[in-house]
Enzyme design. Structure first.
Site, PDB file in Angstrom:
ATOM      1  N   SER A 210      78.712  92.682   4.291  1.00  0.00           N
ATOM      2  CA  SER A 210      78.122  92.313   5.654  1.00  0.00           C
ATOM      3  C   SER A 210      77.606  93.540   6.601  1.00  0.00           C
ATOM      4  O   SER A 210      77.931  94.528   6.377  1.00  0.00           O
ATOM      5  CB  SER A 210      78.844  91.433   6.487  1.00  0.00           C
ATOM      6  N   CYS A 265      73.378  87.896  -1.488  1.00  0.00           N
ATOM      7  CA  CYS A 265      72.471  88.294  -0.138  1.00  0.00           C
ATOM      8  C   CYS A 265      71.029  88.381  -0.495  1.00  0.00           C
ATOM      9  O   CYS A 265      70.267  88.550   0.380  1.00  0.00           O
ATOM     10  CB  CYS A 265      72.927  89.778  -0.005  1.00  0.00           C
ATOM     11  N   GLU A 365      71.760  84.847   8.309  1.00  0.00           N
ATOM     12  CA  GLU A 365      72.036  84.644   7.046  1.00  0.00           C
ATOM     13  C   GLU A 365      72.590  83.398   6.735  1.00  0.00           C
ATOM     14  O   GLU A 365      73.940  83.383   7.616  1.00  0.00           O
ATOM     15  CB  GLU A 365      72.701  85.968   6.292  1.00  0.00           C
TER      16      GLU A 365
HETATM   17  P1  ADP Z   1      82.097  88.690   4.217  1.00  0.00           P
HETATM   18  O1  ADP Z   1      82.254  88.295   5.712  1.00  0.00           O
HETATM   19  O2  ADP Z   1      81.072  88.031   3.350  1.00  0.00           O
HETATM   20  O3  ADP Z   1      83.622  88.478   3.601  1.00  0.00           O
HETATM   21  P2  ADP Z   1      82.637  91.642   4.569  1.00  0.00           P
HETATM   22  O4  ADP Z   1      81.620  92.674   5.009  1.00  0.00           O
HETATM   23  O5  ADP Z   1      83.608  91.166   5.619  1.00  0.00           O
HETATM   24  O6  ADP Z   1      81.737  90.409   4.477  1.00  0.00           O
HETATM   25  O7  ADP Z   1      83.393  92.073   3.371  1.00  0.00           O
HETATM   26  C1  ADP Z   1      83.099  92.733   2.347  1.00  0.00           C
HETATM   27  C2  ADP Z   1      83.984  93.867   2.018  1.00  0.00           C
HETATM   28  O8  ADP Z   1      84.227  94.539   2.991  1.00  0.00           O
HETATM   29  C3  ADP Z   1      85.513  93.188   1.469  1.00  0.00           C
HETATM   30  O9  ADP Z   1      85.718  94.054   0.477  1.00  0.00           O
HETATM   31  C4  ADP Z   1      86.142  93.348   2.863  1.00  0.00           C
HETATM   32  O10 ADP Z   1      87.558  93.561   2.633  1.00  0.00           O
HETATM   33  C5  ADP Z   1      85.747  94.724   3.438  1.00  0.00           C
HETATM   34  N1  ADP Z   1      85.764  94.794   4.700  1.00  0.00           N
HETATM   35  C6  ADP Z   1      86.038  93.985   5.626  1.00  0.00           C
HETATM   36  N2  ADP Z   1      86.052  94.580   7.050  1.00  0.00           N
HETATM   37  C7  ADP Z   1      86.051  95.613   6.881  1.00  0.00           C
HETATM   38  C8  ADP Z   1      86.198  96.852   7.655  1.00  0.00           C
HETATM   39  N3  ADP Z   1      86.599  96.902   8.942  1.00  0.00           N
HETATM   40  N4  ADP Z   1      86.444  98.228   6.995  1.00  0.00           N
HETATM   41  C9  ADP Z   1      86.095  98.460   5.577  1.00  0.00           C
HETATM   42  N5  ADP Z   1      86.082  97.186   4.761  1.00  0.00           N
HETATM   43  C10 ADP Z   1      86.082  96.169   5.279  1.00  0.00           C
END
Ligand code: ADP
Length: 462
Positions: A210, A265, A365
């Site tokens: 995201s 995406c 989105e």
């Molecule tokens: P979604 O909301 O679709 O799950 P995210 O961006 O939250 O998308 O998740 C994508 C990846 O990012 C996953 O592997 C998740 O564990 C990781 N993620 C989520 N939060 C963090 C963070 N603060 N720092 C690093 N990675 C993260």
């Protein structure tokens, strides 16, 4: 020790209980990856290419096993999982070849007693964070070029879908890629992320996920000036011109919108339709969406599986309710099924008419099987709607008029464009977005660049 439980989103069944890596364990792995770079970078590109190819062969041999793991943990129909496994392999085979084309150059110097040379070399240890929607391909399109370039690689899969990745990393080791050259970390993103971004061993972060998490990683990585590749959110417009072949458009629109239950995406997110073909498109698209079968991805008749988790489900339901409250008509679907006990979440393929720009679904989105349709009557209005978003990942348009087609290509502010093509992703082409959709490209010759450093050598006193 902390545990990570992995569930089947279609049935709620517990698939696995994994132990998560502690901060110390992650740091040990980062050091091992950093140390392994010293030897891996000195292997010949032919040696690396052969190992990557061998890895690809092993995945192909086990494609049914990997696809089943993927459907069980992600929910997508089994045929889509198989398609993803083959797509994931195509990144490995492409970059095994590309490894052989990491060229440098010589540059004429100002004086004849000097020579100038430019060489390229792997950047170092690369830390990847990947999402749950494509558990295999989002990893191989990072690991393929990274390993080919001579980098070592460590990956943290999404909490919802770690099992596919663990299997792929096992196969990499079985193929002969040294254990510390490619490693996997099991953990929670918000905890693992800061360990990666603050480590001096990590030279590059590559992320798909995201936009808010991407922004966070960029700012956290600034302290150690890490290289960053970001594949972030999208909000793809799908423009249908008045001359388009509507029957063909329907096939592309269905594939682009409902693949992976709309959780990609680059999924078509906003159908922007010329008023002269609005009635025909709406009628045929609604009928095609109605024919899609919702269910467990392991059932071969299923077209649309569950949503990955409650967070994703709630967002989709909220967008539908918001649109309805602001006057949208539900042409098909609009039904959501939440089993609170099993924790399974389904939304039936949904088409919304009478959509207006103030609805959340037109600016956020969606990540779900919901298709909003909005009408336009001149192309510049369609372009204004299409470009009116902070995202710039994928855009689609359908026309057989070449002037219109080139005009749209010139004016759409997006990194990936499908002209009469709803499924543009392929290993040999650069995938990535403008604006808040990301930094850098994956795939194609562009996809190896972010894993290479440029070194300039000036030889004097000749
Ligand atoms: P979604 O909301 O679709 O799950 P995210 O961006 O939250 O998308 O998740 C994508 C990846 O990012 C996953 O592997 C998740 O564990 C990781 N993620 C989520 N939060 C963090 C963070 N603060 N720092 C690093 N990675 C993260």
């Amino acid at each position: 020790m902390n545990e990570l439980k992995v569930f089947n989103p279609a049935t709620g069944d517990l698939l696995a209980t994994l132990s998560m890596d502690s901060k110390e364990m992650i740091e040990t792995k980062l050091k091992a990856g950093h140390d392994a770079f010293r030897t891996w970078r000195n292997t010949s590109v032919y040696e690396r290419a052969a190992l990557i190819d061998r890895w690809a062969d092993l995945i192909i041999e086990q494609k049914d096993v990997v696809a089943k793991i993927m459907t069980e943990e992600n929910g997508k129909p089994l045929r889509e999982s198989l398609g993803e496994v083959l797509n994931a392999v195509s990144y490995l085979t492409w970059y095994a070849e590309e490894a052989k084309r990491i060229y440098g150059r010589t540059i004429p110097a100002n004086t004849n007693n000097k020579r100038i040379m430019v060489t390229r070399q792997g950047i170092g240890l690369v830390a990847a964070i990947t999402p749950w929607n494509f558990p295999a391909a989002m990893m191989t399109r990072k690991a393929g070029p990274a390993l080919a370039a001579g980098c070592t690689f460590i990956v943290k899969p999404a909490e919802d879908t770690p099992l596919t990745m663990i299997k792929l990393v096992e196969l990499a080791h079985e193929a002969g890629i040294p254990k510390d050259v490619i490693q996997c970390v099991v953990g929670v993103g918000s905890e693992v992320g800061p360990v990666f971004t603050s480590s001096n061993y990590v030279r590059k972060i590559t992320f798909t996920g995201s936009t808010p998490v991407g922004k966070r990683l960029i700012s956290e990585g600034a302290n150690t000036v890490k290289h960053m590749s970001m594949e972030l959110g999208g909000h793809a417009p799908f423009i249908i011109c008045e001359d388009a072949d509507i029957d063909f458009v329907i096939t592309q629109a269905i594939a682009s919108k409902f693949r992976n239950a709309g959780q990609t995406c680059i999924c078509a997110n906003r159908f922007i339709v010329h008023k002269n073909v609005l009635a025909e498109f709406t009628e045929k698209f609604t009928a095609a969406a109605k024919a899609l079968k919702l269910g467990n991805g392991m059932d071969p008749t299923t077209d649309v599986g569950p949503l990955i988790n409650k967070k994703g489900f709630d967002k989709v339901v909220e967008q539908i309710e918001d649109a309805k409250a602001k006057g949208a008509s539900v042409l098909v679907g609009g039904t959501s099924f939440e089993d609170k006990e099993k924790k399974t979440y389904f939304v039936s393929p949904t088409v919304l008419g009478d959509v207006t720009l103030d609805m959340q679904i037109m600016s956020e989105e969606t990540f779900g099987p919901v298709a909003p349709i909005i009408a336009y009557d001149d192309l510049d209005t369609a372009l204004e709607i299409a470009n009116g978003t902070p995202f710039g990942l994928a855009a689609y348009y359908f026309t057989n008029d070449y002037k219109r087609g080139i005009y749209l290509q010139d004016h759409l502010n997006f990194g990936i464009i499908g002209w009469n093509d709803g499924l543009p992703t392929t290993a040999q082409a650069p995938f990535g977005g403008f604006k808040e959709s990301g930094l850098g490209r994956e795939g194609g010759i562009e996809g190896i660049e972010p894993y290479l450093e440029t070194k300039y050598l000036s030889i004097g006193n000749l």
